[in-house]
Design an enzyme around this catalytic site. Structure first.
Site, PDB file in Angstrom:
ATOM      1  N   TYR A  11       0.937  -1.259   0.202  1.00 27.77           N
ATOM      2  CA  TYR A  11      -0.272   0.019   0.268  1.00 27.77           C
ATOM      3  C   TYR A  11       1.112   1.416  -0.103  1.00 27.77           C
ATOM      4  O   TYR A  11       1.156   2.200  -1.069  1.00 27.77           O
ATOM      5  CB  TYR A  11      -1.367  -0.118   1.398  1.00 27.77           C
ATOM      6  CG  TYR A  11      -1.728   1.052   1.436  1.00 27.77           C
ATOM      7  CD1 TYR A  11      -2.444   1.760   0.647  1.00 27.77           C
ATOM      8  CD2 TYR A  11      -2.011   1.689   2.557  1.00 27.77           C
ATOM      9  CE1 TYR A  11      -2.981   2.994   0.460  1.00 27.77           C
ATOM     10  CE2 TYR A  11      -3.155   2.979   2.779  1.00 27.77           C
ATOM     11  CZ  TYR A  11      -3.060   3.246   1.295  1.00 27.77           C
ATOM     12  OH  TYR A  11      -3.591   4.767   2.082  1.00 27.77           O
ATOM     13  N   GLY A  36       1.322  -7.572  -1.027  1.00 19.08           N
ATOM     14  CA  GLY A  36       1.288  -6.449  -2.376  1.00 19.08           C
ATOM     15  C   GLY A  36       0.850  -7.215  -3.247  1.00 19.08           C
ATOM     16  O   GLY A  36       0.811  -8.427  -3.940  1.00 19.08           O
ATOM     17  N   PHE A  73       9.863  -0.802   2.949  1.00 19.35           N
ATOM     18  CA  PHE A  73       8.693  -0.992   3.184  1.00 19.35           C
ATOM     19  C   PHE A  73       8.479  -2.513   3.765  1.00 19.35           C
ATOM     20  O   PHE A  73       7.745  -2.730   3.806  1.00 19.35           O
ATOM     21  CB  PHE A  73       7.833  -0.587   2.161  1.00 19.35           C
ATOM     22  CG  PHE A  73       7.976   0.587   1.426  1.00 19.35           C
ATOM     23  CD1 PHE A  73       7.415   1.758   2.117  1.00 19.35           C
ATOM     24  CD2 PHE A  73       8.487   1.560   0.851  1.00 19.35           C
ATOM     25  CE1 PHE A  73       7.233   3.302   2.480  1.00 19.35           C
ATOM     26  CE2 PHE A  73       8.420   3.021   1.073  1.00 19.35           C
ATOM     27  CZ  PHE A  73       8.079   3.592   0.893  1.00 19.35           C
ATOM     28  N   TYR A 141       4.472  -6.432  16.624  1.00 21.65           N
ATOM     29  CA  TYR A 141       4.552  -5.941  15.591  1.00 21.65           C
ATOM     30  C   TYR A 141       5.652  -4.203  15.577  1.00 21.65           C
ATOM     31  O   TYR A 141       6.863  -4.351  14.893  1.00 21.65           O
ATOM     32  CB  TYR A 141       3.405  -5.055  15.225  1.00 21.65           C
ATOM     33  CG  TYR A 141       3.450  -4.099  14.143  1.00 21.65           C
ATOM     34  CD1 TYR A 141       4.146  -4.379  12.651  1.00 21.65           C
ATOM     35  CD2 TYR A 141       3.098  -3.355  13.789  1.00 21.65           C
ATOM     36  CE1 TYR A 141       4.172  -3.372  11.430  1.00 21.65           C
ATOM     37  CE2 TYR A 141       3.232  -1.952  13.173  1.00 21.65           C
ATOM     38  CZ  TYR A 141       3.557  -2.706  12.134  1.00 21.65           C
ATOM     39  OH  TYR A 141       3.899  -0.854  11.129  1.00 21.65           O
ATOM     40  N   PHE A 169       1.674   7.659  11.126  1.00 21.73           N
ATOM     41  CA  PHE A 169       0.491   7.737  11.782  1.00 21.73           C
ATOM     42  C   PHE A 169      -0.412   6.836  10.884  1.00 21.73           C
ATOM     43  O   PHE A 169       0.155   6.003  10.325  1.00 21.73           O
ATOM     44  CB  PHE A 169      -0.079   8.905  12.444  1.00 21.73           C
ATOM     45  CG  PHE A 169       0.745   9.439  13.086  1.00 21.73           C
ATOM     46  CD1 PHE A 169       2.351   9.329  13.635  1.00 21.73           C
ATOM     47  CD2 PHE A 169       0.377   9.084  15.340  1.00 21.73           C
ATOM     48  CE1 PHE A 169       3.990  10.119  14.011  1.00 21.73           C
ATOM     49  CE2 PHE A 169       1.184   9.443  15.603  1.00 21.73           C
ATOM     50  CZ  PHE A 169       2.489   9.892  15.518  1.00 21.73           C
ATOM     51  N   ASN A 170      -2.019   7.020  11.151  1.00 27.72           N
ATOM     52  CA  ASN A 170      -2.616   6.332  10.213  1.00 27.72           C
ATOM     53  C   ASN A 170      -2.948   6.532   8.142  1.00 27.72           C
ATOM     54  O   ASN A 170      -3.558   7.348   7.981  1.00 27.72           O
ATOM     55  CB  ASN A 170      -4.184   7.160  10.943  1.00 27.72           C
ATOM     56  CG  ASN A 170      -4.171   6.019  12.654  1.00 27.72           C
ATOM     57  OD1 ASN A 170      -3.044   5.869  13.079  1.00 27.72           O
ATOM     58  ND2 ASN A 170      -5.116   4.644  12.016  1.00 27.72           N
ATOM     59  N   HIS A 189      -8.286  -1.806   8.924  1.00 30.35           N
ATOM     60  CA  HIS A 189      -8.291  -0.453   8.324  1.00 30.35           C
ATOM     61  C   HIS A 189      -9.836   0.340   8.709  1.00 30.35           C
ATOM     62  O   HIS A 189     -10.843  -0.104   7.807  1.00 30.35           O
ATOM     63  CB  HIS A 189      -7.489   0.011   8.290  1.00 30.35           C
ATOM     64  CG  HIS A 189      -6.077  -0.528   7.709  1.00 30.35           C
ATOM     65  ND1 HIS A 189      -5.106  -1.157   7.247  1.00 30.35           N
ATOM     66  CD2 HIS A 189      -5.015  -0.484   8.756  1.00 30.35           C
ATOM     67  CE1 HIS A 189      -4.133  -1.353   7.431  1.00 30.35           C
ATOM     68  NE2 HIS A 189      -4.046  -0.724   8.893  1.00 30.35           N
TER      69      HIS A 189
HETATM   70  N1  UDP Z   1     -11.557   0.733  14.880  1.00 31.09           N
HETATM   71  C1  UDP Z   1     -12.451   0.813  14.708  1.00 31.09           C
HETATM   72  N2  UDP Z   1     -13.338  -0.375  13.992  1.00 31.09           N
HETATM   73  C2  UDP Z   1     -12.532  -1.066  12.799  1.00 31.09           C
HETATM   74  C3  UDP Z   1     -11.059  -0.434  12.622  1.00 31.09           C
HETATM   75  C4  UDP Z   1     -10.937   0.057  13.821  1.00 31.09           C
HETATM   76  O1  UDP Z   1     -13.892   1.204  15.919  1.00 31.09           O
HETATM   77  O2  UDP Z   1     -13.975  -2.237  12.627  1.00 31.09           O
HETATM   78  C5  UDP Z   1     -10.486   1.978  15.317  1.00 31.09           C
HETATM   79  C6  UDP Z   1      -9.457   1.189  15.960  1.00 31.09           C
HETATM   80  O3  UDP Z   1     -10.049   0.798  16.785  1.00 31.09           O
HETATM   81  C7  UDP Z   1      -8.777   1.831  16.279  1.00 31.09           C
HETATM   82  C8  UDP Z   1      -9.310   3.403  14.818  1.00 31.09           C
HETATM   83  O4  UDP Z   1     -10.480   2.625  14.700  1.00 31.09           O
HETATM   84  O5  UDP Z   1      -8.664   3.289  17.207  1.00 31.09           O
HETATM   85  C9  UDP Z   1      -8.142   3.372  13.601  1.00 31.09           C
HETATM   86  O6  UDP Z   1      -8.002   1.916  13.328  1.00 31.09           O
HETATM   87  P1  UDP Z   1      -7.296   0.936  12.484  1.00 31.09           P
HETATM   88  O7  UDP Z   1      -7.515  -0.523  12.362  1.00 31.09           O
HETATM   89  O8  UDP Z   1      -7.621   1.505  11.452  1.00 31.09           O
HETATM   90  O9  UDP Z   1      -4.860   1.828  12.586  1.00 31.09           O
HETATM   91  P2  UDP Z   1      -4.108   1.588  14.219  1.00 31.09           P
HETATM   92  O10 UDP Z   1      -4.906   3.154  14.515  1.00 31.09           O
HETATM   93  O11 UDP Z   1      -4.728   0.905  14.523  1.00 31.09           O
HETATM   94  O12 UDP Z   1      -3.276   1.678  13.272  1.00 31.09           O
END
Ligand code: UDP
Length: 329
Positions: A11, A36, A73, A141, A169-170, A189
């Site tokens: 990604y 990938g 990556f 991880y 971050f995200n 995600h």
């Molecule tokens: N999250 C959620 N429901 C889902 C997937 C994620 O509420 O089905 C929340 C998760 O608890 C976090 C935020 O969304 O607070 C982002 O999660 P993600 O898995 O996208 O990324 P992370 O922060 O774990 O890297």
């Protein structure tokens, strides 16, 4: 610059490959295609299907190409899986990076940008998170990524490697032209899951925890567009100095709650998007937001896609046009 990109069909990797090519760099992609997608790499670009554990292949590749740098990556990135299968993560993310670094050392390739993560901070005592925040990862991880950062620091001191760890971050969003985007199988995600609900592929999204000490009780994250991550990687590789290890957070500095993301997605897609309240997910810190001062001042980086509507809109365009992702497995 001639750059070998490991995990360049993943990604974030594929978006960086595309960005580097647009800026005139000569990119070769190295990817085992376990997670990938071949379709994420443009047809005209050199592509080698190979595994990081394959020392002989890496040695041959470095011997027959005059690479200036590596962008690394290739890694596994499922937090939950890492808890149940830690050795899989230490093998691929850590041990295989030893192989990569050693083949680089032998070949005299001394620049590397490493895909690190805010997961190396664990549950930080305060936010926003600066790079000086104590790194105390809470899952294998995050620990496998932090251990690589330690190795990079040691290699910088020992044989002059210049390395930059970018702690994302995200990551979210898709290429501006809609050509490539996010396709994880399984998908865990938040934004893709919400958009799969919008597409009718899932019945609902479950909100993991509504009793956090945040404004609306749900977790807050710093969502960073993949095009902005790509520009940070390019700036980092262009500015690396031999013998130096550095680390930068890459985030916007703005936090958004899970509920906020669902609301924005309803607005952008015009679809209802059913949401259910669920239990907290183990290991989720309440708030993770970057202090991006260092990446701005040292690399001259600025986010150009920081608005959350821009981010969700970009992801939506990709998912709507590619409901089955790359449709290759
Ligand atoms: N999250 C959620 N429901 C889902 C997937 C994620 O509420 O089905 C929340 C998760 O608890 C976090 C935020 O969304 O607070 C982002 O999660 P993600 O898995 O996208 O990324 P992370 O922060 O774990 O890297």
């Amino acid at each position: 610059m001639r750059i070998l990109v490991t995990g360049g069909a993943g990604y974030v990797g594929s978006h960086c490959v595309r960005h580097l090519s647009q800026y005139g760099h000569e990119v070769t992609v190295y990817d085992n295609l376990v997670h990938g997608h071949r379709g994420a790499v443009a047809d005209g670009l050199p592509f080698i299907q190979g595994d990081l554990a394959d020392r002989d292949m890496l040695t041959r590749i470095f011997a027959s190409n005059d690479f200036d740098a590596v962008m690394h990556f290739a890694a596994y990135a499922y937090v939950g899986e890492s808890v149940h299968e830690p050795l899989k993560y230490y093998q691929n993310n850590l041990a295989n990076t030893v192989t990569l670094l050693d083949t680089m050392r032998v070949a005299g390739v001394k620049r590397l940008v490493f895909s690190s993560t805010c997961a190396t901070y664990g549950e930080p005592a305060k936010v926003p998170i600066t790079e000086d925040t104590m790194q105390r990862p809470i899952n294998p991880y995050g620990r496998s990524k932090l251990a690589v950062e330690w190795m990079l620091r040691d290699c910088a001191a020992a044989w002059g490697l210049g390395a930059c760890a970018l702690r994302y971050f995200n990551a979210c969003g898709a290429a501006d032209d809609g050509s490539i985007g996010e396709d994880h199988k399984p998908e865990t995600h938040l934004i893709p899951i919400i958009l799969q609900v919008a597409l009718g592929q899932r019945a609902q999204v479950t909100v993991f925890g509504t009793d956090y000490d945040t404004a609306d009780g749900t977790c807050v994250r710093d969502y960073i567009h993949v095009e902005d991550l790509a520009s940070a990687h390019r700036l980092a590789i262009e500015q690396i100095k031999a013998g130096e290890f550095s680390a930068c957070n890459v985030g916007t500095g703005q936090g958004h709650s899970v509920r906020e993301i669902i609301d924005v997605a309803r607005e952008i897609t015009g679809r209802p998007i059913a949401a259910a309240e669920g239990a907290r997910r183990a290991g989720d810190p309440p708030v993770l937001v970057a202090d991006p001062t260092r990446v701005r001042t040292t690399l001259g980086w600025e986010a150009t896609h920081a608005d959350i509507r821009t981010i969700v809109g970009s992801a939506w365009r990709w998912h709507e046009a590619h409901p089955q992702g790359y449709n290759d497995r």
